[in-house]
Write an enzyme that holds these catalytic residues in place. Sequence first.
Site, PDB file in Angstrom:
ATOM      1  N   CYS A 149      35.488  44.386  32.905  1.00 44.12           N
ATOM      2  CA  CYS A 149      35.140  43.028  32.497  1.00 44.12           C
ATOM      3  C   CYS A 149      33.997  42.494  33.364  1.00 44.12           C
ATOM      4  O   CYS A 149      33.075  41.858  32.856  1.00 44.12           O
ATOM      5  CB  CYS A 149      36.372  42.136  32.621  1.00 44.12           C
ATOM      6  SG  CYS A 149      36.010  40.409  32.325  1.00 44.12           S
ATOM      7  N   CYS A 172      42.093  39.116  33.710  1.00 39.38           N
ATOM      8  CA  CYS A 172      41.124  38.051  33.527  1.00 39.38           C
ATOM      9  C   CYS A 172      40.882  37.817  32.038  1.00 39.38           C
ATOM     10  O   CYS A 172      40.724  38.769  31.277  1.00 39.38           O
ATOM     11  CB  CYS A 172      39.819  38.413  34.214  1.00 39.38           C
ATOM     12  SG  CYS A 172      38.758  36.997  34.385  1.00 39.38           S
TER      13      CYS A 172
HETATM   14  N1  LIG Z   1      36.799  31.688  31.956  1.00 34.82           N
HETATM   15  C1  LIG Z   1      35.800  31.807  32.828  1.00 34.82           C
HETATM   16  N2  LIG Z   1      34.601  31.234  32.571  1.00 34.82           N
HETATM   17  C2  LIG Z   1      33.578  31.324  33.436  1.00 34.82           C
HETATM   18  N3  LIG Z   1      33.648  31.992  34.593  1.00 34.82           N
HETATM   19  C3  LIG Z   1      34.808  32.588  34.906  1.00 34.82           C
HETATM   20  C4  LIG Z   1      35.950  32.528  34.056  1.00 34.82           C
HETATM   21  N4  LIG Z   1      36.963  33.222  34.637  1.00 34.82           N
HETATM   22  C5  LIG Z   1      36.480  33.687  35.796  1.00 34.82           C
HETATM   23  N5  LIG Z   1      35.190  33.300  35.983  1.00 34.82           N
HETATM   24  C6  LIG Z   1      34.307  33.571  37.151  1.00 34.82           C
HETATM   25  O1  LIG Z   1      34.760  34.730  37.837  1.00 34.82           O
HETATM   26  C7  LIG Z   1      35.168  34.374  39.176  1.00 34.82           C
HETATM   27  C8  LIG Z   1      36.337  35.219  39.625  1.00 34.82           C
HETATM   28  O2  LIG Z   1      37.361  35.105  38.693  1.00 34.82           O
HETATM   29  P1  LIG Z   1      38.878  35.374  39.052  1.00 34.82           P
HETATM   30  O3  LIG Z   1      39.614  35.395  37.778  1.00 34.82           O
HETATM   31  O4  LIG Z   1      38.940  36.513  39.977  1.00 34.82           O
HETATM   32  O5  LIG Z   1      39.296  34.019  39.697  1.00 34.82           O
HETATM   33  P2  LIG Z   1      39.572  33.483  41.127  1.00 34.82           P
HETATM   34  O6  LIG Z   1      39.156  34.410  42.214  1.00 34.82           O
HETATM   35  O7  LIG Z   1      40.948  32.955  41.111  1.00 34.82           O
HETATM   36  O8  LIG Z   1      38.506  32.283  41.116  1.00 34.82           O
HETATM   37  P3  LIG Z   1      38.724  30.803  40.624  1.00 34.82           P
HETATM   38  O9  LIG Z   1      39.513  30.134  41.722  1.00 34.82           O
HETATM   39  O10 LIG Z   1      37.343  30.260  40.463  1.00 34.82           O
HETATM   40  O11 LIG Z   1      39.483  30.898  39.317  1.00 34.82           O
HETATM   41  C9  LIG Z   1      35.484  32.901  39.104  1.00 34.82           C
HETATM   42  O12 LIG Z   1      35.397  32.283  40.368  1.00 34.82           O
HETATM   43  C10 LIG Z   1      34.430  32.396  38.127  1.00 34.82           C
HETATM   44  O13 LIG Z   1      33.198  32.206  38.752  1.00 34.82           O
END
Ligand SMILES: Nc1ncnc2c1ncn2[C@@H]1O[C@H](COP(=O)(O)OP(=O)(O)OP(=O)(O)O)[C@@H](O)[C@H]1O
Length: 380
Positions: free
Chosen positions: A102, A208
């Site tokens: 992804c 994700c």
């Molecule tokens: N639905 C989405 N739309 C846009 N960007 C996304 C989305 N999901 C994830 N991202 C991007 O990918 C990064 C990493 O995603 P991850 O799912 O690992 O979340 P995370 O580390 O918990 O971060 P966050 O606290 O921002 O959700 C996120 O910080 C964001 O920048």
Amino acid sequence: MTSTTGKVIVGMSGGVDSSVSALLLLQQGYHVEGLFMKNWDEDDGTEYCTAKDDLADAQAVCDKLGIPLHTANFAAEYWDNVFEHFLAEYKAGRTPNPDILCNREIKFKVFIEYAEMLGAEKIATGHYVRQGQVRQGLASQGTDEVRPRLLKGLDPNKDQSYFLHAVPEAAIARTLFPVGELEKPAVRELAERHDLVTAKKKDSTGICFIGERRFRDFLQQYLPAQPGKIETPDGQVIGEHMGLMYYTLGQRQGLGIGGLADYSEDPWYVAVKDLERNVLVAVQGKHHPLLYTDSLATEAMDWIAGKPPVHKGRFTAKTRYRQNDVPCMLRTRDDGGVEVHFDTPQRAVTPGQSLVIYDGEICLGGGVIRDTWNALESIA
Ligand SMILES: Nc1ncnc2c1ncn2[C@@H]1O[C@H](COP(=O)(O)OP(=O)(O)OP(=O)(O)O)[C@@H](O)[C@H]1O
């Protein structure tokens, strides 16, 4: 702090890390806009529907920061380039990691193309990784150039380089990772200080864009389960499994074995998935030798720099996220894969997961684990 007017599109997930990323970039003087991606169409008959809440949180943060939020739906690309591969891997008896694909196919490809369309040269995400630079080539020959490198995040508990190892160098160069230089508690503190609604939101788990679902039910919608026998390594039938895809190597829970007359009460662990015979082989004891891997071979590697490291030999590696790096010897193969021999045998190394190679703090790349060998066998 640097001041710039460059336009950056931040991937806003509705979580705290991307919220604070947007905040930090604004403080650094960038022209910031957000993008919320919806890459999974949720009308799949399950009760899980987190995207709506996440979008509302992303919107609230953008409103608070005074930046616009774009939305895009890349569900078709996600299905074609991530999910179909994910199902094929399960079908082949392996345990895939869709978030790696992804990142390569969606977050650091389609997203970058979309940001370009919005007139931005760079994107930003809330991943805990850092960016470094190395000089390569010779100044005397005019080949001297600065190349980007993906480094582990500063917070060792949050480092996400494992998931980004397949992203090519050119995409890394176009991305900013504002929270990679911070530790998670500091990120939450910043969010709280700036009154962002995501400050206390718990970290996302699950795949994700698909999110947390009852995994067994979810998978069953796409792949029919094929129940079969559970055997000991010497072929004694000791139970029934519900379908090999539901089990992970090294797993203890959920085997339903116990109270067998000829065996001790020690717990059983999944040691082998024999796809040809549709048999799950289980062993007793957390440290049974069949649970350990000495050496492995991968599919073709994704090297961030596009090619293997110049120096060969000793590196460190992870065979799963949240594992300490382990020292290993690396040998490249003609088919683009590598063979790795660990200094100490590793438990529950799982085909389908990725091997990721590090040179100190630098993430060099990785590849999907294809074959594993334990101390009782050797590489052919
Ligand atoms: N639905 C989405 N739309 C846009 N960007 C996304 C989305 N999901 C994830 N991202 C991007 O990918 C990064 C990493 O995603 P991850 O799912 O690992 O979340 P995370 O580390 O918990 O971060 P966050 O606290 O921002 O959700 C996120 O910080 C964001 O920048």
